[in-house]
Each structure stands twice: as C-alpha cells, then as structure tokens.
Enzyme design. Structure first.
Site: not given
Length: 231
Positions: A72, A117
């Site tokens: 990701s 993230k």
C-alpha cells in the site's frame, strides 16, 4: 553543640570497641567478585544484559523498527522493508502534519494491528478528489503528489470530506492497492483516525541496507499551512 554531637557520633562509629571484630579489607569487593564468578560469562554477560535492556528501552520509547506488511505504500516502501519509527515525534505536544508517513494502531478504525499510511488531511482540512486531471485538493489547493505509485491517480473513488479536529485523513501511496480512509467514509468515525492512535513518524528505511534512505515527506502536502481553511 550540633557540631560537637556530629563529631562524637562519627568518632564512636569509627573506633572499634574491645569486643568488635574489625572488618577485613576488601570484603565488599570480594562479595562482588564472588557474585560475578557465579554468573556464566562474568562481566561479559552482565554487560551484554545491560546492553539488551538499553536496546529494549530505546526501541520501546524512542526508535522502533516496523516491518512493511503490504504494497500500500509503494513505491517508497516495499513489502518486507523495515522502517525506523520515531516514537518521540509527537510525544511533547507535536502533531502529525500533512505529507508525513505515520505508523498507527488501527484498532476499531482500520482493523486489528498497526498500519502505515501518509497523512493527507488534518483537523479542519477539506479534502476533495478528484479534478479533471485526477488530482486531489486540500483547502482548495491542488496537491502535487510525486510519491504516488506510477500510473495511479489520486483516487478512483471520488470524495469530499472535512476532517474533524483531532483526527487525520490517511491514504496509501499505492492508491489502487491501498485500504485507507477512503474505504471507511461510511463507517463509525468516517475513516478519520484519532491523533492519539498514532505511534510515531516513519523516518528511515533501515533494512535491507541496499535501500537505506530517509522516508520522504515531499510534495505540495508538506508545504500547505498547518491548519486548513475550508468553505
């Protein structure tokens, strides 16, 4: 009189009486040596144990390694990379800023476990996606995101959100292969992570050595004002 009392007390303690057995020189040192002799490895083992404790404390409270579990955050962070997370970055009043890569506890918000993230919006920001060229905007400013995975746009899912105070809007760099705030807009909390869930800021890729580098906080996101103005 106090001074005399102190001198007399000191004299009594330093003068051996008739029935007193004088302490043998080196008794205390002998006890320490005896203890070390019973410890396998002696001073080496003791020193190694002290080092292990220091490393554990350093890892727990200052700089902790974290292994990247998914794609990701490609291309900057790859599966299996070990990053070093600065756990003091937000301990003394500081808060995550746009563009920073953070590691956080996702329990009740993203799922069980820790996640990594990029911060795209902080409290008060309006984050909108996407314009005709597939870019997102924060507080009306179109954002340049050079860290995106090649071929990816800002998002395949349109959104228009205002981030509540004390929360973060988080996205992965590999937008087409990232489960992030966009996927939880309709869930409790609206995909916005409370700041207190953040464990620290990703600072370096520490392993493998061939990829040793600082974690980038580049792009327009990092240049925007600290607090957004939305209309």
């Amino acid at each position: 009189m106090d001074t005399e009392a102190q001198h007399q007390e000191r004299d009594r303690s330093s003068t051996a009486g008739p029935g007193d057995i004088p302490a043998e020189p080196g008794t205390e040192e002998g006890s320490r040596s005896s203890l070390l002799s019973r410890l396998p490895g002696g001073r080496f083992t003791l020193g190694l144990g002290a080092c292990a404790v220091l490393v554990l404390l350093f890892s727990t409270f200052v700089l902790q390694p974290f292994q990247i579990p998914s794609r990701s955050m490609e291309p900057e962070l790859r599966v299996g990379d070990r990053i070093l997370v600065n756990k003091l970055a937000y301990r003394f009043g500081g808060e995550p800023r746009r563009g920073e890569v953070v590691v956080f506890d996702g329990t009740e918000y993203f799922g069980d476990g820790d996640f990594v993230k990029r911060v795209v919006g902080t409290g008060g920001d309006r984050v909108v996606c996407c314009d005709a060229r597939g870019r997102l905007a924060v507080n009306g400013t179109v954002v340049d995101e050079p860290y995106l995975y090649p071929g990816d746009g800002a998002s395949s899912v349109p959104f228009d959100v205002v981030v509540p105070t004390g929360r973060l809007f988080l996205l992965g760099d590999h937008r087409s292969d990232s489960s992030d705030s966009r996927d939880r807009l309709g869930s409790p909390g609206g995909g916005m992570l409370p700041v207190e869930q953040v464990l620290g800021r990703a600072e370096w890729v520490g392993w493998p050595f061939s990829r040793w580098s600082s974690v980038g906080h580049s792009g327009t996101l990092a240049q925007l004002p600290d607090r957004g103005r939305h209309g």
